[in-house]
Design a protein around this motif. Structure first.
Motif, short mmCIF file in Angstrom:
data_model
loop_
_atom_site.label_atom_id
_atom_site.label_comp_id
_atom_site.label_asym_id
_atom_site.label_seq_id
_atom_site.Cartn_x
_atom_site.Cartn_y
_atom_site.Cartn_z
N TYR A 127 62.43 40.82 -2.75
CA TYR A 127 63.35 39.72 -3.35
C TYR A 127 64.61 40.50 -4.18
CZ TYR A 127 61.62 41.35 -8.18
OH TYR A 127 61.16 42.09 -9.33
N GLN A 146 57.14 39.56 -6.72
CA GLN A 146 57.38 39.42 -5.22
C GLN A 146 57.54 40.81 -4.57
OE1 GLN A 146 60.72 37.01 -4.43
NE2 GLN A 146 59.46 34.92 -4.90
N ASP A 163 59.38 34.50 1.03
CA ASP A 163 59.51 34.70 -0.65
C ASP A 163 58.45 35.76 -0.80
OD1 ASP A 163 61.45 32.71 -0.59
OD2 ASP A 163 59.90 31.22 -1.32
N GLY A 164 58.71 36.91 -0.16
CA GLY A 164 58.00 38.19 -0.61
C GLY A 164 56.63 38.17 -0.50
N SER A 165 55.84 37.14 0.41
CA SER A 165 54.38 37.17 0.31
C SER A 165 53.98 37.36 1.70
CB SER A 165 53.92 35.68 -0.05
OG SER A 165 52.47 35.51 0.41
N THR A 217 50.64 38.57 -4.69
CA THR A 217 51.70 38.50 -5.78
C THR A 217 51.41 37.65 -6.91
OG1 THR A 217 52.76 36.38 -4.78
CG2 THR A 217 53.73 38.73 -4.23
#
Length: 967
Positions: free
Chosen positions: A780, A777, A818-820, A837
């Motif tokens: 995170y 990610q 979520d880090g996207s 990712t």
């Protein structure tokens, strides 16, 4: 604890732990009381919504959830307790209200804070003042005034050379969290925690935090060694050398270091220590070293980072003619992060028990004495930090006749339960969990029960919840799957030679046994549909994470050592493919080149790569002679064949540095060309070592001796498997005829030279992406044995900054998604492609890149597969593709169901929660995929089209999934 601010959901455990304390504005220190947060928030709602708001179930539930979330956040930040400033708590209350969409209430709360701040200022109170009069409690219990000058020196040193960091903010915010009588360590802790909370704002704060952590390390080690009570970064330029010499003396006196280290020219080695390299650590990397690698006495770490690297280098140079020169050469490579040795080598090099090898492979014979001898060997090897791979195929199946007792065998599974419990009982030197993987060939009559070993249901006496399992799959089985034919299961008691056969010879003998079942000559067998067994393999892999799928024939047909035996299994992490027998336990010594360190000005620096590889191969070869062998079969095998496994890490970082997206033809080409260069230089380095030190004993008759290099061995695989079942690119760019000629003239020092290990921990130490993995990610929280660490993709941040897109909104969006970056509309498409990712990269790109690497590698690679929108069809497509493209092994399956892919109904209360849920290595049971599709030819299963699935990821950590036992 669930901290999502969801109306109607009652929280648990809202009371914060008593060890948290709060500094009030007047300097008083009181215990943290979560109820006061609830009161303050309720008052804010009442101020906006009226007196009845306090009785509203919506408000009450929200306040309870928010209080719990804030308490939990502080607990995560300071798991061992600590102090908070009252302003920090109020900041979190304000943030919680805004995140939940309660803008009116948040505004009222802000105005309330401002009004009271003005009132306090007017009354002449509450102005932050007492810092110059704060006292610090020293290690001996004495008190002295806080040295603000030293605090500023530490912080400004920590920020030196780093862009976008603010030393003044760190000092000011840290001073808020200090109180009269705070300990020396408490001051350092406050500085670190302040910097740590800023990592998500800018990745450079991870370096600041690490440099502040160095102050604690230096104080602990230097005072123990009687060199100094404490030291700044600048002072270490002079103190590293005396600390190193005192460390060698103390370590030998404690019987922890090898006495031969004292025979080195310590003056010369001390002069070579470079204190500036302490500045290169990330917080995660340095904390990992401190927690798990530094040598300690009575729980005091008296080893400093550069001293550790020199200790490892000295241990590897013990047998060199110019010990000091080689030790410095090895130290330069390690401390620069150009290359990193494996964890066992870092643990034990230069110590009195130099078990430096990473992996051990064994074959278990089919008699009771040998079975328990193999389990004993597992225990001894695990004790000294080795990852284990056991070949259990020779052991007779359930129902097989036992001549000695005139009874019937219980099969393989009961013994595997003992192996499982042994791995739990005998951990790796008390430093981490024991780790073992059992392999079984797909024709073994116990294979169906073997597939279910990791299930959470059924007879627990026939389950192994703590060990890994892997299928050892013959090509003939895959052909039967492709051609939709039957498959016959046998017991090795009646078909023992199948274990040692592969390729065309295996197919011929297997079909002869099948014919014997039809004539009645063979009674103990079972016939199944190949596709049904394949479907069960994929279903269990999906449901339990095991058994992994590895391929017997390419491991053997491309092995340089076919003349000396058979590869019966891989290792714990599926990258080692060495011969085993009852008389030989295969051993491999691992280390990894950091590709990211070899990208200069956007291009791979071949000259630097060559220097690194040559030194790395020498270091790995030295391990073989220095190594401690817990069992004699391991020494015999290693001395005879001398295999090593040079791998790579930081592949994703190298792609970023080139501006290449993982899911692209350019990335596949880079995987091909970078591995070709590593292979070229590694083979040449081993051949040059042979000219210097002599060939390995079993060289004659090997593929090397026949002029067949790894790239050439693909032809044999194609010939034996048949062109219908394989497609491997064989293009080259280097002059390989020169290497063939050199090997023909000089021979090889090592039977095997390359293997790509997971690098789960050593990549953390070096601050780069793990092995050949795509980015997990972009933002995170990473959890491991050392704690929780915010991880931010620095390449992404820098690209977003260049385009004016990095701000608080972007940070919050990344947390929400979520880090996207894919759902964030304002991120340009080229950056979305570049920063896709792991689950956003179609698995076909992972497999194709791995196929291009595999053609250059004489062993294998630990290949994790990430599949989003998982289904039976997609699993079938991916694993058939892996076999078809010539891979030798695969590793973990990371599956993400379609229902977990989109965040269309997520509550706004979790908008800013940093995602920490990695897919688990052993996920909870889920519905097994049942829609395995009929293949319609090569194009069908190469397409990698997404299917539908319903499996959600479960929480886990990549360090645990990636095999730490090896790296």
């Amino acid at each position: 604890m669930d901290t999502t601010l969801t109306p109607g959901k009652t929280p648990v455990n809202v009371t914060a732990p008593n060890q948290l304390r709060v500094i009030k504005r007047g300097g008083d220190v009181v215990s943290f009381d979560a109820s006061k947060i609830s009161v303050a928030m309720t008052k804010a709602f009442i101020a906006v919504e009226g007196d009845n708001a306090g009785a509203s179930s919506r408000v009450r539930d929200f306040v309870a959830q928010a209080s719990a979330a804030i308490s939990e956040a502080f607990l995560r930040r300071m798991p061992d307790g600590g102090t908070l400033h009252i302003e920090d708590i109020q900041d979190q209350v304000e943030l919680a209200l805004m995140r939940a969409g309660e803008q009116k209430v948040a505004r009222a709360y802000v105005l309330y804070r401002e009004e009271h701040a003005r009132a306090r200022a007017a009354a002449g109170g509450d102005i932050e003042k007492p810092h110059p009069t704060l006292n610090v409690t020293a290690l001996d219990g004495s008190r002295r005034p806080l040295d603000l000058g030293r605090v500023e020196t530490l912080v400004f040193d920590a920020c030196e050379g780093l862009a976008n960091v603010d030393p003044n903010k760190i000092v000011e915010d840290s001073l808020k969290n200090l109180y009269d009588g705070v300990t020396v360590d408490g001051v350092s802790q406050a500085l670190m925690m302040t910097a740590r909370t800023l990592v998500e704002k800018d990745p450079n704060y991870t370096y600041v935090t690490a440099r502040l952590l160095q102050d604690n390390l230096r104080r602990e080690a230097l005072s123990f060694l009687d060199v100094a009570e404490e030291a700044t970064y600048q002072e270490m330029a002079e103190l590293y050398k005396p600390a190193f010499k005192a460390y060698i003396e103390r370590g030998i006196g404690f019987e922890q270091l090898d006495e031969r280290l004292a025979e080195f020219d310590l003056e010369r080695l001390g002069d070579a220590l470079d204190h500036t390299r302490d500045m290169a650590f990330t917080y995660l990397g340095l904390q990992t070293l401190y927690d798990r690698y530094f040598i300690h006495k009575d729980d005091v770490r008296y080893e400093l980072p550069q001293v550790m690297f020199m200790r490892v280098a000295m241990g590897l140079a013990l047998n060199e003619d110019d010990r000091e020169g080689r030790a410095i050469e090895f130290y330069e490579l390690l401390s620069s992060f150009d290359y990193m040795a494996s964890t066992p080598t870092l643990f034990n090099s230069g110590t009195q028990r130099s078990q430096l090898s990473s992996c051990y492979l064994t074959t278990v014979p089919d008699d009771l004495d040998s079975i328990y001898s193999a389990i004993r060997d597992n225990a001894l090897l695990s004790k000294w930090a080795g990852g284990l791979g056991n070949d259990w195929t020779p052991v007779r199946a359930l129902g097989s006749y036992i001549k000695g007792t005139n009874g019937k065998s219980q099969g393989v599974v009961p013994f595997l339960k003992v192996v499982n419990d042994t791995a739990v009982a005998v951990n790796q030197g008390g430093k981490r969990k024991g780790a073992v993987c059992a392999y079984l060939e797909s024709w073994h009559l116990d294979i169906e029960e073997f597939l279910e070993l990791r299930k959470n249901t059924g007879d627990d006496r026939r389950r192994t919840h703590d060990m890994n399992t892997a299928n050892w799959v013959p090509d003939l089985f895959m052909k039967r799957v492709f051609d939709d034919k039957e498959w016959t299961l046998f017991s090795p008691a009646t078909c023992p030679d199948l274990h040692d056969l592969y390729g065309a010879a295996f197919e011929q003998r297997y079909e002869e046994y099948e014919e014997m079942t039809r004539t009645g000559q063979l009674k103990l067998y079972k016939r199944v549909k190949a596709k049904d067994l394949w479907r069960k393999m994929l279903s269990m892999l999906f449901e339990t994470g095991h058994p992994w799928i590895t391929f017997k024939d390419p491991c053997n047909l491309r092995s340089p050592q076919q003349h000396t035996g058979v590869v019966h299994s891989s290792n714990l992490c599926t990258e080692i493919t060495l011969n085993t027998s009852p008389d030989e336990i295969a051993v491999c010594n691992l280390g990894s080149v950091n590709l990211a360190q070899h990208v200069v000005d956007g291009q791979l620096d071949d000259a630097k790569l060559k220097r690194t590889v040559r030194t790395a191969v020498r270091m790995l070869d030295n391990v073989i002679d220095i190594n401690y062998y817990a069992v004699p079969q391991a020494r015999q095998s290693n001395m005879k064949h001398r295999p090593v496994g040079l791998g790579i890490m930081g592949f994703q970082d190298a792609l970023y540095a080139h501006g290449i997206a993982y899911a692209s033809e350019e990335a596949v080409t880079f995987a091909d060309r970078s591995m070709e260069l590593v292979s070229y230089h590694a083979i040449e380095a081993s051949s040059d070592l042979a000219a210097e030190r002599g060939r390995y004993q079993s060289f004659e008759g090997s593929l090397w001796s026949q002029g067949v290099l790894p790239i050439d061995s693909i032809d044999k695989l194609k010939q034996e498997r048949g062109d219908k079942y394989i497609a491997v690119d064989t293009s080259t760019t280097q002059d390989w005829s020169q290497i063939r000629a050199k090997v023909a003239e000089q021979g090889m020092r090592n039977s095997n030279v390359m293997a790509i290990a997971p690098t789960a921990t050593i990549s953390n130490i070096c601050g780069v992406s793990q092995s050949i993995e795509p980015t997990y990610q972009n933002l995170y929280v990473k959890s491991n044995l050392s704690g929780e660490f915010t991880v931010v993709n620095a390449y992404m941040v820098n690209d977003l900054k260049e385009r004016g897109l990095w701000d608080e909104v972007m940070i919050n969006d990344l947390k929400y998604y979520d880090g996207s970056v894919q759902p964030i509309e304002r991120v340009p498409e080229d950056l979305k492609a570049k920063y896709a990712t792991a689950f956003e990269v179609e698995p076909k790109w992972l497999v194709e890149a791995a196929s291009r690497r595999q053609k250059w590698i004489d062993q294998a690679q630990s290949l994790n597969l990430y599949i989003k929108g998982v289904s039976g069809k997609k699993l079938d497509v991916t694993y058939r593709m892996a076999w078809y493209l010539g891979l030798k092994t695969t590793y973990y399956l990371r599956a993400l169901g379609a229902t977990s892919v989109e965040k269309s109904t997520v509550e706004r209360g979790s908008h800013n929660a940093v995602g920490s849920g990695a897919p688990s290595a052993a996920p909870a049971p889920a519905a097994a995929p049942s829609d395995t599709a009929e293949p319609r030819g090569v194009e069908d299963f190469l397409s990698g089209k997404a299917g539908s699935g319903s499996r959600a990821p479960s929480a886990g950590d990549l360090d645990e999934l990636g095999c730490e036992a090896c790296q």
